[in-house]
Scaffold this motif. Structure first.
Motif, PDB file in Angstrom:
ATOM      1  N   UNK A 245     -11.643  13.023  -7.936  1.00 23.45           N
ATOM      2  CA  UNK A 245     -10.998  13.431  -9.189  1.00 23.45           C
ATOM      3  C   UNK A 245     -11.249  14.899  -9.536  1.00 23.45           C
ATOM      4  N   UNK A 246     -12.494  15.348  -9.497  1.00 22.76           N
ATOM      5  CA  UNK A 246     -12.795  16.736  -9.863  1.00 22.76           C
ATOM      6  C   UNK A 246     -12.172  17.719  -8.879  1.00 22.76           C
ATOM      7  N   UNK A 247     -12.110  17.323  -7.606  1.00 21.71           N
ATOM      8  CA  UNK A 247     -11.484  18.158  -6.570  1.00 21.71           C
ATOM      9  C   UNK A 247     -10.001  18.324  -6.869  1.00 21.71           C
ATOM     10  N   UNK A 248      -9.358  17.224  -7.235  1.00 26.56           N
ATOM     11  CA  UNK A 248      -7.931  17.265  -7.570  1.00 26.56           C
ATOM     12  C   UNK A 248      -7.681  18.066  -8.842  1.00 26.56           C
ATOM     13  N   UNK A 249      -8.532  17.850  -9.806  1.00 23.16           N
ATOM     14  CA  UNK A 249      -8.392  18.539 -11.100  1.00 23.16           C
ATOM     15  C   UNK A 249      -8.561  20.046 -10.932  1.00 23.16           C
ATOM     16  N   UNK A 250      -9.509  20.439 -10.109  1.00 20.00           N
ATOM     17  CA  UNK A 250      -9.802  21.865  -9.916  1.00 20.00           C
ATOM     18  C   UNK A 250      -8.627  22.616  -9.309  1.00 20.00           C
ATOM     19  N   UNK A 251      -7.837  21.937  -8.496  1.00 21.39           N
ATOM     20  CA  UNK A 251      -6.692  22.626  -7.877  1.00 21.39           C
ATOM     21  C   UNK A 251      -5.378  22.370  -8.627  1.00 21.39           C
ATOM     22  N   UNK A 252      -5.465  21.668  -9.752  1.00 20.23           N
ATOM     23  CA  UNK A 252      -4.278  21.430 -10.563  1.00 20.23           C
ATOM     24  C   UNK A 252      -3.293  20.476  -9.944  1.00 20.23           C
ATOM     25  N   UNK A 253      -3.802  19.497  -9.188  1.00 18.40           N
ATOM     26  CA  UNK A 253      -2.925  18.557  -8.492  1.00 18.40           C
ATOM     27  C   UNK A 253      -2.262  17.584  -9.454  1.00 18.40           C
ATOM     28  N   UNK A 254      -1.059  17.158  -9.103  1.00 17.57           N
ATOM     29  CA  UNK A 254      -0.425  16.050  -9.824  1.00 17.57           C
ATOM     30  C   UNK A 254      -1.192  14.782  -9.467  1.00 17.57           C
ATOM     31  N   UNK A 255      -1.552  14.012 -10.477  1.00 12.53           N
ATOM     32  CA  UNK A 255      -2.262  12.761 -10.262  1.00 12.53           C
ATOM     33  C   UNK A 255      -1.334  11.597 -10.604  1.00 12.53           C
ATOM     34  N   UNK A 256      -1.043  10.775  -9.613  1.00 12.30           N
ATOM     35  CA  UNK A 256      -0.170   9.617  -9.829  1.00 12.30           C
ATOM     36  C   UNK A 256      -0.896   8.496 -10.564  1.00 12.30           C
ATOM     37  N   UNK A 257      -2.142   8.225 -10.141  1.00 10.08           N
ATOM     38  CA  UNK A 257      -2.899   7.106 -10.682  1.00 10.08           C
ATOM     39  C   UNK A 257      -4.337   7.241 -10.217  1.00 10.08           C
ATOM     40  N   UNK A 258      -5.211   6.454 -10.804  1.00 15.80           N
ATOM     41  CA  UNK A 258      -6.581   6.367 -10.343  1.00 15.80           C
ATOM     42  C   UNK A 258      -6.733   5.094  -9.518  1.00 15.80           C
ATOM     43  N   UNK A 259      -7.371   5.206  -8.369  1.00 11.85           N
ATOM     44  CA  UNK A 259      -7.702   4.036  -7.561  1.00 11.85           C
ATOM     45  C   UNK A 259      -9.086   3.584  -8.028  1.00 11.85           C
ATOM     46  N   UNK A 260      -9.138   2.449  -8.705  1.00 10.41           N
ATOM     47  CA  UNK A 260     -10.364   2.069  -9.405  1.00 10.41           C
ATOM     48  C   UNK A 260     -11.181   0.991  -8.712  1.00 10.41           C
ATOM     49  N   UNK A 261     -10.612   0.341  -7.704  1.00 12.94           N
ATOM     50  CA  UNK A 261     -11.408  -0.681  -7.049  1.00 12.94           C
ATOM     51  C   UNK A 261     -10.662  -1.403  -5.957  1.00 12.94           C
ATOM     52  N   UNK A 262     -11.417  -2.194  -5.212  1.00 12.12           N
ATOM     53  CA  UNK A 262     -10.835  -3.004  -4.153  1.00 12.12           C
ATOM     54  C   UNK A 262     -11.725  -4.185  -3.861  1.00 12.12           C
ATOM     55  N   UNK A 263     -11.209  -5.103  -3.088  1.00 13.05           N
ATOM     56  CA  UNK A 263     -11.991  -6.270  -2.721  1.00 13.05           C
ATOM     57  C   UNK A 263     -11.592  -6.774  -1.345  1.00 13.05           C
ATOM     58  N   UNK A 264     -12.519  -7.465  -0.693  1.00 18.61           N
ATOM     59  CA  UNK A 264     -12.284  -8.073   0.612  1.00 18.61           C
ATOM     60  C   UNK A 264     -12.870  -9.477   0.615  1.00 18.61           C
ATOM     61  N   UNK A 265     -12.226 -10.383   1.334  1.00 16.88           N
ATOM     62  CA  UNK A 265     -12.783 -11.724   1.505  1.00 16.88           C
ATOM     63  C   UNK A 265     -12.168 -12.354   2.739  1.00 16.88           C
ATOM     64  N   UNK A 266     -12.665 -13.536   3.078  1.00 16.51           N
ATOM     65  CA  UNK A 266     -12.092 -14.304   4.189  1.00 16.51           C
ATOM     66  C   UNK A 266     -11.818 -15.730   3.741  1.00 16.51           C
TER      67      UNK A 266
END
Length: 416
Positions: A245-266
């Motif tokens: 996030x800070x890397x994107x913000x520092x260069x003034x990037x367009x932000x589509x969304x935040x990727x906040x989590x994921x999960x895996x299972x079997x």
């Protein structure tokens, strides 16, 4: 250790309903079917004679002919989608620290057409092993991220996740964690697949996995419909640029969304069939919500795995009802596979792009081709049938599951 925030700053899509992210989105909202008779080979003796092929795609519009010949289609598709996502991110490749840019990609099968053709050529010969010197590098599933990193000089982590149809969602979760933990600043992630071949179609037909609705291919992919008879095979690629996030913000990037989590299972149940009670799917969605620090009632939209198979669709919706309880009826649920077909290892990536664009535009794409109620499906669920619906999507989930019982889930939210 405080985890870093991760955002999406670039998107690229090469799909059966559009060859760019914008064309893809237009096709989704318009309820466009990508299914049509197969053009790649003679289907006369095949049970299924249609698929969701790419349309009007010429690889030499994007890649040098000589370089393209060294790649299987799945790797070509990866290059095209990744290049679009990188350009969309406006990442300055002359300034970014390439030691901290990774490529984590998903492919369920890899270079199937290359493998098929080389073996057939050998079988037709006199027994002398005259194989193409590019046979192995074209076939191996890890070559797509390798080619992307070589082209752009990205020297961070570089590998492919292979978990059948969960592969690209698996890759996105790995990419998320790589950035969260501070190992990378940027990761090119996503997935690609090119299995519309005689081996791919013949193999899935032998498993009775594919629809055989040859008289009406454009309506064959019909998730949640009472007359569904199997999935429709698709091909293509989806790419996302995940960035700290800070890397994107520092260069003034367009932000589509935040990727906040994921999960895996079997599922730990069967080689190809889902668990009838959806226990693995319940687990993966719960894992994903916990990983994101969100509650079930926070979710507005779920793009399901929803392949249009008799068993899988019901099991997934039962799992959603179990995890989300009474809130499930408030969620816009859909399956974009009704339009794109099933892109196997690339499915998770293009479906993640769909939910991100749903957030951006305030529209949930439809589940098309629904005509008949399935009495095993709760009628109170909003399956976004046949027509796109306006919705302020703040939090969206994308589900993908694969043969072998692999389950992967990714969550995105509007940036605060």
């Amino acid at each position: 250790m405080e985890l870093k925030r991760v955002v999406v700053t670039g998107l690229g899509a090469l799909t059966p309903i559009g060859n760019t992210k914008d064309e893809f989105w237009e096709g989704l909202v318009g309820g466009k079917s990508g299914a049509a008779p197969i053009t790649y080979y003679d289907t006369e003796k095949f049970k299924t004679k249609f698929a969701c092929e790419l349309k009007n795609f010429n690889v030499t519009d994007f890649l040098d002919r000589k370089e393209a010949r060294k790649m299987d289609k799945f790797a070509q598709y990866a290059m095209v989608a990744a290049d679009e996502a990188i350009a969309d991110s406006k990442l300055n490749l002359d300034e970014v620290n390439k030691l901290r840019v990774g490529v984590i990609w998903g492919a369920g099968i890899g270079g199937l057409e290359t493998f098929q053709n080389e073996v057939l050529n050998f079988a037709d010969g006199d027994g002398t092993p005259r194989f193409n010197p590019f046979f192995i590098p074209k076939m191996i599933a890890d070559i797509a991220p390798g080619n992307i990193s070589i082209k752009h000089g990205f020297m961070g982590p570089n590998y492919t996740t292979v978990s059948a149809c969960a592969s690209s969602a698996n890759a996105m979760f790995d990419a998320l964690n790589s950035i969260r933990l501070g190992h990378t600043d940027v990761v090119v992630t996503g997935g690609s697949e090119a299995a519309v071949t005689i081996a791919g179609m013949g193999g899935f037909n032998a498993m009775h996995a594919l629809s055989t609705r040859n008289e009406s291919p454009e309506t064959a992919s019909r998730p949640f419909d009472g007359t569904r008879d199997g999935f429709v095979l698709g091909e293509g690629a989806g790419a996302l640029i995940l960035e700290e996030y800070e890397h994107a913000k520092a260069r003034g990037a367009k932000i589509y969304a935040e990727c906040v989590g994921g999960g895996l299972s079997s599922d730990a149940h069967h080689m190809t069939a889902p668990h009838p009670d959806g226990i693995g799917v319940i687990a993966v969605m719960k894992n994903c919500l916990e990983n994101a620090g969100l509650k079930p009632e926070d979710v507005d939209h779920i793009n399901t795995h929803g392949t249009s198979t008799p068993l899988g669709d019901v099991a997934e919706l039962k799992a959603i009802a179990e995890v989300f309880g009474s809130h499930a009826k408030n969620i816009n649920i859909n399956s974009t596979k009704s339009m794109t077909g099933h892109l196997l290892g690339a499915a998770g990536a293009i479906e993640a792009i769909s939910v991100i664009l749903a957030m951006e535009h305030g529209i949930v794409p439809p589940t098309i081709n629904h005509t008949t109620v399935d009495e095993n499906i709760d009628p109170e669920l909003n399956l976004t049938l046949n027509k796109a619906q306006k919705r302020d999507v703040k939090v969206a989930m994308s589900n993908t599951f694969g043969f072998g019982g692999h389950n992967a889930c990714v969550l995105f939210k509007k940036i605060d």
